[in-house]
Write a protein that holds these residues in place. Structure first.
Motif, short mmCIF file in Angstrom:
data_model
loop_
_atom_site.label_atom_id
_atom_site.label_comp_id
_atom_site.label_asym_id
_atom_site.label_seq_id
_atom_site.Cartn_x
_atom_site.Cartn_y
_atom_site.Cartn_z
N UNK A 140 -67.43 100.63 -11.89
CA UNK A 140 -67.24 99.18 -11.99
C UNK A 140 -66.84 98.77 -13.40
N UNK A 141 -67.35 99.46 -14.42
CA UNK A 141 -66.95 99.14 -15.79
C UNK A 141 -65.45 99.30 -15.96
N UNK A 142 -64.92 100.42 -15.46
CA UNK A 142 -63.47 100.62 -15.53
C UNK A 142 -62.71 99.56 -14.76
N UNK A 143 -63.25 99.12 -13.63
CA UNK A 143 -62.58 98.11 -12.82
C UNK A 143 -62.51 96.75 -13.52
N UNK A 144 -63.66 96.23 -13.93
CA UNK A 144 -63.65 94.85 -14.44
C UNK A 144 -63.03 94.75 -15.82
N UNK A 145 -63.19 95.78 -16.66
CA UNK A 145 -62.59 95.69 -17.99
C UNK A 145 -61.08 95.84 -17.93
N UNK A 146 -60.58 96.72 -17.07
CA UNK A 146 -59.13 96.86 -16.93
C UNK A 146 -58.54 95.59 -16.35
N UNK A 147 -59.23 94.99 -15.39
CA UNK A 147 -58.77 93.72 -14.82
C UNK A 147 -58.63 92.67 -15.91
N UNK A 148 -59.62 92.54 -16.78
CA UNK A 148 -59.55 91.52 -17.82
C UNK A 148 -58.42 91.81 -18.80
N UNK A 149 -58.29 93.05 -19.23
CA UNK A 149 -57.23 93.39 -20.19
C UNK A 149 -55.85 93.11 -19.61
N UNK A 150 -55.62 93.50 -18.36
CA UNK A 150 -54.31 93.31 -17.76
C UNK A 150 -54.00 91.83 -17.52
N UNK A 151 -54.99 91.06 -17.09
CA UNK A 151 -54.75 89.65 -16.82
C UNK A 151 -54.57 88.84 -18.09
N UNK A 152 -55.14 89.32 -19.20
CA UNK A 152 -55.00 88.58 -20.46
C UNK A 152 -53.79 89.03 -21.25
N UNK A 153 -53.62 90.33 -21.42
CA UNK A 153 -52.62 90.84 -22.37
C UNK A 153 -51.37 91.42 -21.71
N UNK A 154 -51.40 91.66 -20.42
CA UNK A 154 -50.26 92.30 -19.77
C UNK A 154 -49.86 91.47 -18.54
N UNK A 155 -49.07 92.05 -17.65
CA UNK A 155 -48.67 91.35 -16.44
C UNK A 155 -47.70 90.22 -16.71
N UNK A 156 -47.74 89.22 -15.85
CA UNK A 156 -46.81 88.11 -15.95
C UNK A 156 -47.41 86.95 -16.75
N UNK A 157 -46.55 86.20 -17.41
CA UNK A 157 -47.00 85.02 -18.14
C UNK A 157 -47.34 83.91 -17.15
N UNK A 158 -48.55 83.37 -17.27
CA UNK A 158 -48.99 82.32 -16.35
C UNK A 158 -49.50 81.09 -17.09
N UNK A 159 -49.15 80.97 -18.36
CA UNK A 159 -49.74 79.91 -19.17
C UNK A 159 -48.76 78.82 -19.57
N UNK A 160 -47.48 78.96 -19.24
CA UNK A 160 -46.50 77.98 -19.69
C UNK A 160 -46.77 76.60 -19.08
N UNK A 161 -46.54 75.58 -19.86
CA UNK A 161 -46.84 74.21 -19.41
C UNK A 161 -46.03 73.82 -18.19
N UNK A 162 -44.91 74.49 -17.94
CA UNK A 162 -44.10 74.16 -16.78
C UNK A 162 -44.66 74.70 -15.49
N UNK A 163 -45.64 75.59 -15.59
CA UNK A 163 -46.24 76.18 -14.37
C UNK A 163 -47.40 75.29 -13.95
#
Length: 667
Positions: A428-451
């Motif tokens: 579970x440590x590997x699961x939740x920490x990888x999830x946080x890292x990927x959602x914050x620092x990687x993947x798609x940008x989801x923070x733009x004001x136009x979204x």
């Protein structure tokens, strides 16, 4: 000056941050920003330097002579009980001195930038210095009572810091929740001290070392379990863990200091310090191990579905502390201390990184509305990734050596069920920490004001005492985040370096077990678990690493592209009904709040308005009423007439004469 003379000056380590706290409390406004922050940080750095001096002095002594007690003054003379204000410098306390002052200095440095512009800037650093000073008293105390002084000090400081932004209702409530929850555990520790005094006649640790083995089994088990209750509260173990996630309402440097260097490690320290009681009991050791193992697994499942960047780390800390208690419960004290040290590095890095993320993204804490931050926070992202690999147990980072030590020790001690639970928690440590890292620092940008995609799902991270309702997405979307100031970046990178190479302190090879050899005199006579062969040890290390990497891999393939919809989490969808159980933290917080608000409040009202007001106050007031009535009746005979007084005298004489005649006739 001899090494002993230097060790007698260990009190300077406490005096430096305490002086900083007092100076800033009274003169902080005049000193101003940023000088107040630099003063607090400088005194912390000096405390770290003096801790290194203590280490050097201790290393110059033979291994079996590295314990020194200095008495500053007699604190509590009470009959046969004499409690001095004394500090004990040995390998265990000096280890805590080093990482508390070292990691604490980095967090203070970070705070100079993070707290810039706050109207109570100097007061914040006064409280931070006080927090560290109290923790140092806790670990240096030569007796349970001096340790308890620091124990309560960190409780007070945590309340002041968690509710630092008290104008926010959530912060005020979170501070009270932390303070009150810890009082439950502290009550157990006080009862333990009463039993220790009644059996040993002293609260000194020296008396414990000499006499713990001679106490009746039932008594020593009661002492150990009551000490454990105090440690469960301070180190946020089940069922008193509910305060720690809500404590995230304080400024992020406070979260880093609590989780990495001070308060939550106090319980681990005290169990290690009081290990003669636990060893003499045996049964208490089993309780410690299972409390730790169950906490590690439960908190890991809860962290998996959190959406607040700091609450993921909060439940992660609860889980990691569970590993430490698991190690203590199987007698692997050195492994527990090693875990504490490595955890200080990577958890400090993670919280400082989270603080920079929040600071640079307009106070956004929802990881669903982040993504690809590595492009905008490259140095923070680097530090965060190093800490992620460490906490996930990826070799050769520090967490791999520390966590695998604990899991292996559970197996070597014969606790195979504990071993399985430990492995599951590692997944579970590997699961939740990888999830946080990927959602914050990687993947798609989801923070733009136009979204403008709103987050519609019912928030599964709600707390029954603190309203963590899902923030509306448009209000949380923002422009590109900005990297933190140089103070913030440097502090995070320093701790990330420790997370990367901290495992070198105690590699599982005989010549390289530096920490084990250093702590051996403290735990002399304790048979710590060891593998039966090199092959067995290596096999278990490899298996634990594979389990951790499986968690990382599953989460990577789930979140590598980020989130398509802000209100749809793949893990949530795959877990189905179980997600609700995990997301609500197994409903433990809800249950505690329901019990306190229902039967608890009714019981308190009955005690207040019936037992206290009518029975206790009624008895006291009744005695007073009787005397008032007696005085009123007696006053009637005081008429002022001499003839009545003369008649009274005559009647009294007659009564005495009759009494004498009757006694004479009987005899």
């Amino acid at each position: 000056m001899t090494a002993r003379d230097l060790l007698d000056l260990v009190w300077i380590v406490v005096a430096l941050p305490l002086a900083g706290s007092l100076i800033l409390l009274f003169f902080g406004r005049r000193i101003g920003e940023p000088r107040a922050g630099w003063l607090a940080t400088g005194l912390m750095a000096l405390a770290f330097v003096w801790s290194l001096v203590m280490l050097a002095a201790m290393l110059s002594l033979p291994g079996d002579a590295r314990s020194n007690t200095v008495t500053l003054f007699t604190w509590l003379p009470a009959g046969n009980l004499d409690v001095p204000m004394g500090f004990l410098a040995d390998q265990l306390s000096v280890t805590w001195l080093l990482f508390v002052t070292g990691v604490g200095s980095a967090i203070h440095l970070y705070s100079i930038g993070y707290m810039g512009g706050d109207p109570r800037y100097s007061r914040f650093f006064s409280y931070m210095n006080l927090f560290v000073a109290a923790m140092l008293v806790l670990v240096l105390g030569s007796s349970f009572l001096v340790t308890f002084l620091g124990w309560e000090g960190v409780g007070l400081a945590s309340y002041l810091l968690v509710s630092f932004w008290f104008e926010r209702d959530r912060a005020a409530v979170a501070g009270k929740k932390a303070f009150i929850t810890n009082r439950v555990g502290d009550f157990g520790l006080m009862l333990a001290m009463f039993l220790i005094v009644s059996t040993l006649g002293s609260l000194d640790y020296a008396a414990m070392d000499a006499g713990a083995g001679g106490i009746a089994h039932s008594t020593v088990t009661a002492i150990a379990l009551l000490i454990l209750l105090g440690c469960i509260g301070k180190s946020a173990q089940i069922p008193l863990h509910v305060w720690l996630p809500d404590a995230m309402e304080g400024p992020t440097p406070v979260s880093a200091l609590i989780h990495a260097a001070t308060m939550v490690t106090a319980g681990v320290f005290l169990v290690a310090r009081a290990h003669p009681f636990f060893e003499a009991s045996g049964d208490a050791m089993t309780v410690v191990a299972w409390v730790g193992a169950s906490t590690a697994l439960l908190a890991g499942t809860v962290a998996l579905l959190q959406v607040d960047v700091k609450r993921v780390l909060a439940y992660s800390t609860v889980s990691q502390l569970g590993y430490m208690f698991l190690a203590l419960g199987v007698g692997a004290y050195t492994s527990a201390v090693f875990f504490v040290l490595c955890h200080a590095f990577y958890k400090g890095t993670l919280f400082l990184g989270a603080g920079t993320v929040i600071h640079g993204s307009e106070d956004n804490q929802d990881i669903r509305t982040m993504g690809r931050y590595r492009r905008y926070l490259p140095l923070t992202g680097l530090a965060f990734v190093v800490a992620w690999l460490a906490i996930a147990g990826v070799p050769p980072f520090a967490g791999f050596w520390a966590k695998d030590d604990v899991i292996g020790d559970a197996f070597y001690s014969g606790g195979y069920a504990l071993w399985i639970v430990g492995l599951s928690a590692a997944l579970f440590t590997g699961l939740y920490m990888t999830r946080e890292v990927l959602l914050v620092f990687f993947g798609n940008e989801r923070f733009r004001a136009g979204q403008d995609a709103p987050v519609h799902e019912e928030d599964i991270t709600v707390s029954p005492t603190v309203d963590y309702g899902t923030p509306p997405a448009p209000a949380r979307l923002h422009d590109a985040p900005k990297e933190g100031s140089r103070h913030m970046v440097v502090a995070a990178l320093i701790l990330a370096t420790g997370a990367a190479i901290g495992g070198l302190m105690n590699l599982p090879f005989e010549p390289l077990e530096f920490l084990t050899h250093w702590l051996d005199p403290v735990f002399e006579g304790v048979a710590e678990p060891h593998p039966s062969s090199f092959v067995q040890g290596l096999s278990l290390e490899v298996l634990a690493a594979i389990i951790a990497l499986c968690g990382v891999g599953i989460s990577f393939f789930t979140y590598r592209r980020g989130l398509e919809n802000l209100d749809e989490d793949p893990i949530d969808r795959k877990l189905g009904p179980v997600a609700r159980l995990f997301g609500h933290a197994w409903y433990l917080d809800d249950t505690v709040s329901t019990v306190v608000a229902g039967p608890g409040r009714r019981a308190a009202n009955w005690l207040t308005y019936v037992v206290d007001a009518k029975v206790i106050d009624g008895a006291v007031n009744g005695v007073g009423w009787l005397f008032v009535q007696a005085g009123t009746q007696l006053r009637r005979v005081q008429t002022g007439y001499v003839r009545q007084y003369a008649l009274g005298i005559v009647l009294g004489l007659v009564a005495l004469l009759l009494y004498a005649l009757v006694r004479a006739g009987v005899s």
